[in-house]
Design a protein around this motif. Structure first.
Motif, PDB file in Angstrom:
ATOM      1  N   GLY A 288       0.810  -1.214   0.000  1.00  0.00           N
ATOM      2  CA  GLY A 288       0.000   0.000   0.000  1.00  0.00           C
ATOM      3  C   GLY A 288       0.841   1.260   0.000  1.00  0.00           C
ATOM      4  O   GLY A 288       2.067   1.227   0.127  1.00  0.00           O
ATOM      5  N   ILE A 289       0.162   2.397  -0.161  1.00  0.00           N
ATOM      6  CA  ILE A 289       0.793   3.710  -0.145  1.00  0.00           C
ATOM      7  C   ILE A 289       0.212   4.489   1.025  1.00  0.00           C
ATOM      8  O   ILE A 289      -1.011   4.602   1.164  1.00  0.00           O
ATOM      9  N   TYR A 290       1.091   5.046   1.864  1.00  0.00           N
ATOM     10  CA  TYR A 290       0.654   5.688   3.100  1.00  0.00           C
ATOM     11  C   TYR A 290       1.297   7.059   3.237  1.00  0.00           C
ATOM     12  O   TYR A 290       2.406   7.294   2.738  1.00  0.00           O
ATOM     13  N   ASN A 291       0.603   7.973   3.915  1.00  0.00           N
ATOM     14  CA  ASN A 291       1.157   9.282   4.216  1.00  0.00           C
ATOM     15  C   ASN A 291       2.172   9.151   5.349  1.00  0.00           C
ATOM     16  O   ASN A 291       1.868   8.557   6.383  1.00  0.00           O
ATOM     17  N   THR A 292       3.357   9.717   5.150  1.00  0.00           N
ATOM     18  CA  THR A 292       4.387   9.588   6.178  1.00  0.00           C
ATOM     19  C   THR A 292       4.015  10.313   7.469  1.00  0.00           C
ATOM     20  O   THR A 292       4.537   9.981   8.532  1.00  0.00           O
TER      21      THR A 292
END
Length: 328
Positions: A288-292
């Motif tokens: 997945g892609i996540y906000n840091t």
């Protein structure tokens, strides 16, 4: 780090503790259990981190000074031998004559700067014109020597756009190793003893042990080198620039990784690291892609996307454990 006019027992004790940890984290026998004790000490009081950061700055400068050849000592003797270097660094920095000789011999830098980012990405221009973008919670120092430009990435991650100067090489110290360039673009990610170097332009030489410069890997654009205390020489692979540099857009990309591989990337954004309970849990996969800026939320939502539960151990740390009867 200030020196009081009269002795302060609590200040002296704090300085001794910071000096102890500063030396221990640089030793090859610094293991996971001791690392956990250090993390607990660092997080228990803001004064501990301030004193440790000040001691690390002195340590960095002390490593620029030469040392006379010595017989190979026992481990305890080796650790004690670092103490005179801390004092020597302060002494050398305070004496102009020694400083001039040190510059001519390439022992002491003509300038020294320290840079840090906290809750936001920070871009800095180094004195040589090179640009560095620092990820969240990252810090580095820059020292300009007569024969080289030296950067120490103390923690976190940075993307370098190095000004070309063939006669004045640019060296990045990360973990136990080095990255050597004359002018190029590359990313360096660090977490504890782990280092990953991703090259986007030019060429670099990656050395995973500064004491063994013969154990090196030459990278070309699109390649990646990773190393820790166990890798010799560095491990080479094809890089995904989009994944490696996603942090510059505030993103963390986990590309179908096992939890054991994903956790260091997740922990780099947390104040307190999370742990894996056992081997079965470590083999679970996540993508997945996540906000840091929202990684803490990712951790809390793990039970919604994986068959795991979150618990606290006796030290108050979050532990991930796979649900019973689940086999990856």
């Amino acid at each position: 780090m200030s020196i009081p006019n009269s002795p302060d027992p609590s200040k002296s004790r704090l300085s001794d503790e910071a000096a102890h940890w500063c030396m221990r984290v640089h030793e090859s026998d610094f293991g996971d259990q001791e690392r956990e004790r250090f993390d607990h000490w660092l997080a228990s009081d803001p004064a501990h981190k301030r004193e440790f950061d000040a001691m690390m700055e002195i340590w960095t400068l002390s490593e620029f000074l030469p040392t006379a050849p010595l017989p190979v000592p026992e481990p305890d003797t080796r650790r004690r031998s670092r103490r005179p270097l801390l004092a020597a660094a302060l002494l050398a920095l305070g004496l102009p004559l020694i400083g001039f000789i040190g510059w001519e011999q390439s022992w002491i830098p003509s300038s020294y700067q320290r840079y840090q980012s906290d809750a936001s990405i920070h871009t800095v221009t180094l004195p040589d014109g090179s640009r560095v973008q620092l990820n969240l919670a990252s810090s580095l120092s820059f020292a300009n020597f007569k024969d080289r430009r030296s950067v120490t990435l103390n923690q976190g991650e940075a993307y370098f756009e190095v000004t070309h100067d063939a006669n004045h090489p640019f060296i990045v110290n990360a973990g136990q190793g080095q990255i050597r360039v004359t002018g190029t673009h590359f990313n360096v990610w660090t977490y504890r003893d782990q280092v990953v170097v991703t090259l986007t332009e030019g060429s670099v030489k990656v050395i995973n042990d500064r004491n063994r410069p013969d154990q090196a890997a030459d990278l070309s654009p699109g390649m990646q080198a990773s190393y820790d205390l166990r890798n010799n020489p560095p491990q080479i692979s094809v890089a995904s620039a989009a994944t490696a540099l996603a942090w510059r857009d505030g993103k963390l990309i986990l590309d179908d990784l096992t939890l054991s591989d994903a956790l260091p990337r997740i922990n780099a954004y947390l104040n307190s690291p999370i742990r894996i309970a056992d081997r079965n849990t470590a083999q679970l996969r996540i993508g997945g892609i996540y906000n840091t800026s929202e990684i803490a939320g990712l951790v809390q939502n793990l039970p919604k996307v994986l068959p795991v539960s979150l618990n606290r151990n006796d030290e108050g740390e979050t532990v991930i454990r796979s649900n019973p009867r689940y086999a990856p």
